[in-house]
Design an enzyme around this catalytic site. Sequence first.
Site, mmCIF file in Angstrom:
data_model
loop_
_atom_site.group_PDB
_atom_site.id
_atom_site.type_symbol
_atom_site.label_atom_id
_atom_site.label_comp_id
_atom_site.label_asym_id
_atom_site.label_seq_id
_atom_site.Cartn_x
_atom_site.Cartn_y
_atom_site.Cartn_z
ATOM 1 N N SER A 234 -2.598 -1.129 9.310
ATOM 2 C CA SER A 234 -3.589 -0.995 10.384
ATOM 3 C C SER A 234 -4.860 -1.786 10.106
ATOM 4 O O SER A 234 -5.696 -1.947 10.983
ATOM 5 C CB SER A 234 -3.928 0.478 10.575
ATOM 6 O OG SER A 234 -4.319 1.020 9.339
ATOM 7 N N GLN B 106 1.143 -3.799 17.126
ATOM 8 C CA GLN B 106 -0.065 -4.129 17.885
ATOM 9 C C GLN B 106 -1.046 -4.817 16.943
ATOM 10 O O GLN B 106 -0.903 -4.685 15.728
ATOM 11 C CB GLN B 106 -0.712 -2.854 18.436
ATOM 12 C CG GLN B 106 -1.252 -1.976 17.343
ATOM 13 C CD GLN B 106 -1.151 -0.489 17.661
ATOM 14 O OE1 GLN B 106 -0.351 -0.048 18.467
ATOM 15 N NE2 GLN B 106 -1.993 0.267 17.004
ATOM 16 N N GLN C 182 0.853 -1.198 0.000
ATOM 17 C CA GLN C 182 0.000 0.000 0.000
ATOM 18 C C GLN C 182 0.885 1.242 0.000
ATOM 19 O O GLN C 182 0.391 2.354 -0.110
ATOM 20 C CB GLN C 182 -0.872 0.024 1.254
ATOM 21 C CG GLN C 182 -1.845 -1.125 1.342
ATOM 22 C CD GLN C 182 -2.511 -1.163 2.720
ATOM 23 O OE1 GLN C 182 -3.527 -0.534 2.934
ATOM 24 N NE2 GLN C 182 -1.920 -1.881 3.638
ATOM 25 N N ASN D 7 3.096 -6.903 13.354
ATOM 26 C CA ASN D 7 2.732 -5.518 13.661
ATOM 27 C C ASN D 7 3.152 -5.211 15.101
ATOM 28 O O ASN D 7 3.373 -6.118 15.897
ATOM 29 C CB ASN D 7 1.213 -5.318 13.517
ATOM 30 C CG ASN D 7 0.817 -3.875 13.297
ATOM 31 O OD1 ASN D 7 1.227 -2.986 14.040
ATOM 32 N ND2 ASN D 7 0.020 -3.628 12.269
ATOM 33 N N CYS E 64 -1.018 12.910 -16.610
ATOM 34 C CA CYS E 64 -1.754 14.080 -17.059
ATOM 35 C C CYS E 64 -3.252 13.919 -16.790
ATOM 36 O O CYS E 64 -3.833 12.873 -17.069
ATOM 37 C CB CYS E 64 -1.517 14.294 -18.559
ATOM 38 S SG CYS E 64 -2.436 15.717 -19.185
ATOM 39 N N HIS F 61 -1.338 1.303 -4.513
ATOM 40 C CA HIS F 61 -1.800 2.686 -4.308
ATOM 41 C C HIS F 61 -0.958 3.697 -5.081
ATOM 42 O O HIS F 61 -0.968 4.886 -4.759
ATOM 43 C CB HIS F 61 -1.803 3.026 -2.809
ATOM 44 C CG HIS F 61 -2.906 2.335 -2.054
ATOM 45 N ND1 HIS F 61 -2.946 2.276 -0.690
ATOM 46 C CD2 HIS F 61 -4.011 1.681 -2.491
ATOM 47 C CE1 HIS F 61 -4.035 1.605 -0.314
ATOM 48 N NE2 HIS F 61 -4.685 1.230 -1.382
HETATM 49 P P1 NAD Z 1 -1.239 2.954 8.735
HETATM 50 O O1 NAD Z 1 -0.359 4.128 8.932
HETATM 51 O O2 NAD Z 1 -2.713 3.139 8.806
HETATM 52 O O3 NAD Z 1 -0.850 1.883 9.839
HETATM 53 C C1 NAD Z 1 0.494 1.601 10.121
HETATM 54 C C2 NAD Z 1 0.540 0.299 10.894
HETATM 55 O O4 NAD Z 1 1.904 -0.068 11.039
HETATM 56 C C3 NAD Z 1 -0.053 0.409 12.307
HETATM 57 O O5 NAD Z 1 -0.910 -0.709 12.504
HETATM 58 C C4 NAD Z 1 1.180 0.336 13.218
HETATM 59 O O6 NAD Z 1 0.910 -0.359 14.423
HETATM 60 C C5 NAD Z 1 2.148 -0.467 12.366
HETATM 61 N N1 NAD Z 1 3.572 -0.208 12.601
HETATM 62 C C6 NAD Z 1 4.176 0.974 12.888
HETATM 63 N N2 NAD Z 1 5.504 0.803 12.970
HETATM 64 C C7 NAD Z 1 5.748 -0.496 12.725
HETATM 65 C C8 NAD Z 1 6.924 -1.285 12.651
HETATM 66 N N3 NAD Z 1 8.148 -0.752 12.852
HETATM 67 N N4 NAD Z 1 6.819 -2.603 12.363
HETATM 68 C C9 NAD Z 1 5.592 -3.168 12.154
HETATM 69 N N5 NAD Z 1 4.445 -2.475 12.205
HETATM 70 C C10 NAD Z 1 4.515 -1.158 12.487
HETATM 71 O O7 NAD Z 1 -0.811 2.285 7.393
HETATM 72 P P2 NAD Z 1 -1.623 1.578 6.232
HETATM 73 O O8 NAD Z 1 -2.498 0.533 6.826
HETATM 74 O O9 NAD Z 1 -0.570 1.200 5.253
HETATM 75 O O10 NAD Z 1 -2.564 2.715 5.602
HETATM 76 C C11 NAD Z 1 -1.990 3.973 5.247
HETATM 77 C C12 NAD Z 1 -2.349 4.475 3.873
HETATM 78 O O11 NAD Z 1 -1.642 5.708 3.667
HETATM 79 C C13 NAD Z 1 -1.864 3.546 2.788
HETATM 80 O O12 NAD Z 1 -2.869 3.401 1.872
HETATM 81 C C14 NAD Z 1 -0.657 4.241 2.121
HETATM 82 O O13 NAD Z 1 -0.846 4.377 0.732
HETATM 83 C C15 NAD Z 1 -0.605 5.647 2.708
HETATM 84 N N6 NAD Z 1 0.709 5.927 3.358
HETATM 85 C C16 NAD Z 1 1.867 5.501 2.775
HETATM 86 C C17 NAD Z 1 3.089 5.726 3.388
HETATM 87 C C18 NAD Z 1 4.342 5.206 2.725
HETATM 88 O O14 NAD Z 1 4.363 5.040 1.498
HETATM 89 N N7 NAD Z 1 5.414 4.913 3.485
HETATM 90 C C19 NAD Z 1 3.163 6.403 4.596
HETATM 91 C C20 NAD Z 1 1.954 6.856 5.174
HETATM 92 C C21 NAD Z 1 0.733 6.611 4.546
#
Ligand code: NAD
Length: 241
Positions: free
Chosen positions: A183, A209, A96, A207, A122, A114
Amino acid sequence: MTIPEIRKDDYIVILTGAGISAESGIKTFRDSDGLWENHRVEDVATPEGFKRDPKLVWAFYKERYHQSHSVEPNAGHYALSKLESAFKNKFLLVTQNVDGLHTRAGSKRVIEMHGTLNTCFCTRCGRNFTMREVDITPDIPPCLYCGKPLRPDIVWFGEMPYRMDEIVSKLNKATVFMSIGTSGNVYPAANFIAIARSNGARTIGVNLQEPENSTHIDEFIQGKAGDVLPKLVDKWISVVS
Ligand code: NAD
């Protein structure tokens, strides 16, 4: 830590979320009250937000783009790339994340469902460009072909994620599904675990949590992706070699 068993002939599908990039220094999404780098999701991650204020949205993604190139993949990203080399065509990584860190760690069988910070397209003619070939200094960079506004190649809320048919067909084949650092509340990705499980796959979660869709997880490993994955992958590839 108990590492789940794997078989040589298992077909592995992995889903990663923002958590796997946290140890590289990229902030996750949910950890700060639903804000993404201090912005409301509706403002920077929806088509309506872009229509309302394209300058703000471009400024946000330019910053994310530069940030993603100022950090490095971590041990979690590298471990998954190593796992792919061992399981080859019985492996798919779906992410994602839009930061490109899996690719930079060497992953090839990866679907960025994503989108990616590294390209834009464009809004009129649909042509796709790398951020490198476009001059992104204007507030709203114009298309190199027709001059109309470009937009970041990010799948925003309310839009259809990329390559869903391919993902679903691999979820149907999976015998092991592992969800890492997500998450479990962004759909349709949050539903992949249930699809794989209903087709007979064993499901594993990694994860800090338990995620929101934890009822579908058979084996949960609590810990940082960068600590857990190198150990897990070393054990799993020993079965193949
Ligand atoms: P989220 O931010 O909603 O959840 C992050 C999850 O990762 C949480 O459950 C947390 O407990 C866990 N976490 C945090 N640190 C961790 C670690 N070191 N090891 C294991 N787990 C850990 O993320 P999501 O569910 O991917 O949804 C976010 C949306 O936003 C996605 O669709 C994405 O496209 C976008 N997004 C992308 C990035 C990126 O590209 N790095 C960053 C932020 C948001």
